[in-house]
Scaffold this active site. Structure first.
Site, PDB file in Angstrom:
ATOM      1  CG  HIS A 196      26.413 -42.333 -12.363  1.00 33.45           C
ATOM      2  ND1 HIS A 196      26.974 -42.589 -11.136  1.00 33.45           N
ATOM      3  CD2 HIS A 196      27.410 -41.853 -13.131  1.00 33.45           C
ATOM      4  CE1 HIS A 196      28.264 -42.294 -11.178  1.00 33.45           C
ATOM      5  NE2 HIS A 196      28.559 -41.834 -12.377  1.00 33.45           N
TER       6      HIS A 196
HETATM    7  N1  UDP Z   1      32.342 -44.239 -19.568  1.00 36.97           N
HETATM    8  C1  UDP Z   1      32.337 -45.329 -20.433  1.00 36.97           C
HETATM    9  N2  UDP Z   1      31.158 -45.720 -20.994  1.00 36.97           N
HETATM   10  C2  UDP Z   1      29.981 -45.077 -20.756  1.00 36.97           C
HETATM   11  C3  UDP Z   1      29.992 -43.953 -19.871  1.00 36.97           C
HETATM   12  C4  UDP Z   1      31.189 -43.574 -19.276  1.00 36.97           C
HETATM   13  O1  UDP Z   1      33.380 -45.923 -20.694  1.00 36.97           O
HETATM   14  O2  UDP Z   1      28.960 -45.488 -21.301  1.00 36.97           O
HETATM   15  C5  UDP Z   1      33.612 -43.850 -18.928  1.00 36.97           C
HETATM   16  C6  UDP Z   1      34.015 -42.408 -19.103  1.00 36.97           C
HETATM   17  O3  UDP Z   1      34.797 -42.251 -20.261  1.00 36.97           O
HETATM   18  C7  UDP Z   1      34.825 -42.132 -17.837  1.00 36.97           C
HETATM   19  C8  UDP Z   1      34.230 -43.072 -16.818  1.00 36.97           C
HETATM   20  O4  UDP Z   1      33.459 -44.026 -17.545  1.00 36.97           O
HETATM   21  O5  UDP Z   1      36.193 -42.480 -18.014  1.00 36.97           O
HETATM   22  C9  UDP Z   1      33.342 -42.318 -15.865  1.00 36.97           C
HETATM   23  O6  UDP Z   1      32.755 -43.244 -15.029  1.00 36.97           O
HETATM   24  P1  UDP Z   1      31.566 -42.888 -14.051  1.00 36.97           P
HETATM   25  O7  UDP Z   1      30.715 -41.828 -14.630  1.00 36.97           O
HETATM   26  O8  UDP Z   1      30.942 -44.196 -13.716  1.00 36.97           O
HETATM   27  O9  UDP Z   1      32.320 -42.418 -12.734  1.00 36.97           O
HETATM   28  P2  UDP Z   1      32.882 -41.041 -12.203  1.00 36.97           P
HETATM   29  O10 UDP Z   1      33.915 -40.533 -13.153  1.00 36.97           O
HETATM   30  O11 UDP Z   1      31.730 -40.120 -12.045  1.00 36.97           O
HETATM   31  O12 UDP Z   1      33.477 -41.426 -10.890  1.00 36.97           O
END
Ligand code: UDP
Length: 382
Positions: A196
């Site tokens: 994303h």
């Molecule tokens: N996650 C979730 N459901 C999904 C995809 C990701 O609960 O369908 C969780 C994943 O386990 C992690 C977090 O969302 O803890 C990651 O979020 P995101 O990718 O939005 O943000 P980033 O970590 O890149 O800041």
């Protein structure tokens, strides 16, 4: 002492969940949600399933616009008038909390401080550096993050203690619930994908290359799609390859259950790279760099630059084949007691004693380093 915790997005809701009840039990604690993420599948599902209470204040900003988030967050913080502000990570909500803290002269503790990709084209990297510059204390997830803060940015090591990463606390705490969830309806072996980031899905050429590379991975790929990615796919007129099994974003428990049965994780998410090594699943990060280099050093994660590299299928196959031969199985993100260390630090502000106990863990600071960090802030009343 009045403590405000600021959150605004899915990863913050997940990682802060283990900390909220500990803060509730010890402080006058206000949980503030900016509303940067707002759809039920990105917010409400986590409040329902993570045993995390609803925020006390809900700002309903409903966008990631930095200006709108900053104005709303600063006004709410001025109204609450806390002694300390806690903010997590690198989102625009984190930055809004930082700017609010700076303008109001309230000490900010930045959780997940010091991680660096050294890629200033990433808005998250710019946010991290800015918030660390504002913070009174920088709570690093690992010793490497502490080192970046001290060696490259000149902060005093005592103000940058490595407390571990709340991602491990969240995973350990919810593990029985995760294990009890049904496995995804996919024959093994399968991969799980998240994608994303701006650099991945905002450029139609890179996005199209990503889809072409993913199409050649020789297994079904479960992809719970972030709303941002769906919007870009539609805008660019692209289509999912046949081996990608698309779903709505999953709740944390179902997502962790799906990850734990996967042969490999393909991701541009920060949190998923941390979860991959915590769950012991091989990971390929769909980026030219990462601010989680510890996972790469340990052989648990490899980088794949979607703009340049070819043969994602081969890289994923090698990640799977070589995963078990890693010489060190250490989890660099700590022992799942980051929340206790943060609470201990808050309790020791002004020379107090702490009510929490934890063992020393490799690479993570002990009580004396937390006491020293607390002492840098002087006495706080209340
Ligand atoms: N996650 C979730 N459901 C999904 C995809 C990701 O609960 O369908 C969780 C994943 O386990 C992690 C977090 O969302 O803890 C990651 O979020 P995101 O990718 O939005 O943000 P980033 O970590 O890149 O800041």
């Amino acid at each position: 002492m009045r403590v405000v915790t600021v959150a605004g997005t899915r990863p913050e809701l997940i990682k802060l969940a283990p900390l909220i009840p500990l803060l509730d039990a010890r402080f006058e604690h206000v949980y503030l949600f900016t509303g940067q993420h707002y759809s039920p599948s990105m917010v409400q599902v986590f409040l329902d399933e993570l045993d995390a209470r609803a925020p006390d204040r809900w700002l309903d900003v409903g966008s990631s616009d930095p200006e709108a988030l900053t104005v709303a967050t600063r006004d709410a913080l001025a109204d609450i008038a806390p002694d300390v502000i806690l903010a997590y990570g690198d989102t625009n909500s984190t930055l809004a909390a930082g700017i609010g803290a700076e303008e109001l002269g309230i000490p900010l503790f930045h959780i997940e401080a010091g991680i660096r990709s050294f890629d200033r084209s990433m808005p998250e990297e710019v946010n991290r550096v800015r918030v660390d510059a504002i913070a009174a204390l920088r709570l690093a997830p690992t010793g490497l993050a502490t080192w970046f803060l001290t060696a490259f940015e000149g902060y005093d090591a005592v103000s940058c203690p490595a407390v571990g990463n709340l991602v491990v606390d969240a995973w350990r705490r919810h593990r029985p619930l995760i294990d009890a969830r049904p496995a995804p309806a996919l024959a093994a072996p399968y991969a799980v994908l998240t994608m994303h980031r701006q650099a991945t899905v905002d450029d139609p050429e890179v996005f199209a290359r990503a889809l072409a590379e993913l199409a050649r991975v020789d297994m079904p790929i479960l992809f719970p799609v972030h709303p941002r990615t769906t919007a870009r796919l539609e805008a660019f007129g692209l289509e999912w390859p046949e081996n990608i099994v698309v779903s709505e974003p999953l709740g944390y428990l179902d997502f962790c259950r799906a990850m734990s049965g996967a042969a490999v994780l393909l991701t541009d998410s920060g949190g998923v790279q941390e979860e991959a090594i915590s769950l012991d699943i091989p990971c390929v990060t769909l980026r030219p760099n990462t601010e989680r280099m510890e996972t790469v050093f340990l052989g648990a994660n490899r980088l794949f630059d979607l703009a340049r590299d070819t043969d994602l299928a081969g890289v994923a196959a090698r990640a799977i084949a070589e995963h078990d031969a890693r010489p060190y199985r250490l989890n660099p993100f700590g022992d799942g007691r980051a929340a206790e260390r943060i609470v201990a630090l808050l309790e020791m502000l002004g020379g107090g004693e702490t009510t929490v106990t934890f063992q020393d863990a490799p690479g993570i600071v002990g009580l004396e380093a937390l006491r020293a960090a607390a002492a840098t802030l002087g006495r706080r009343d209340g």
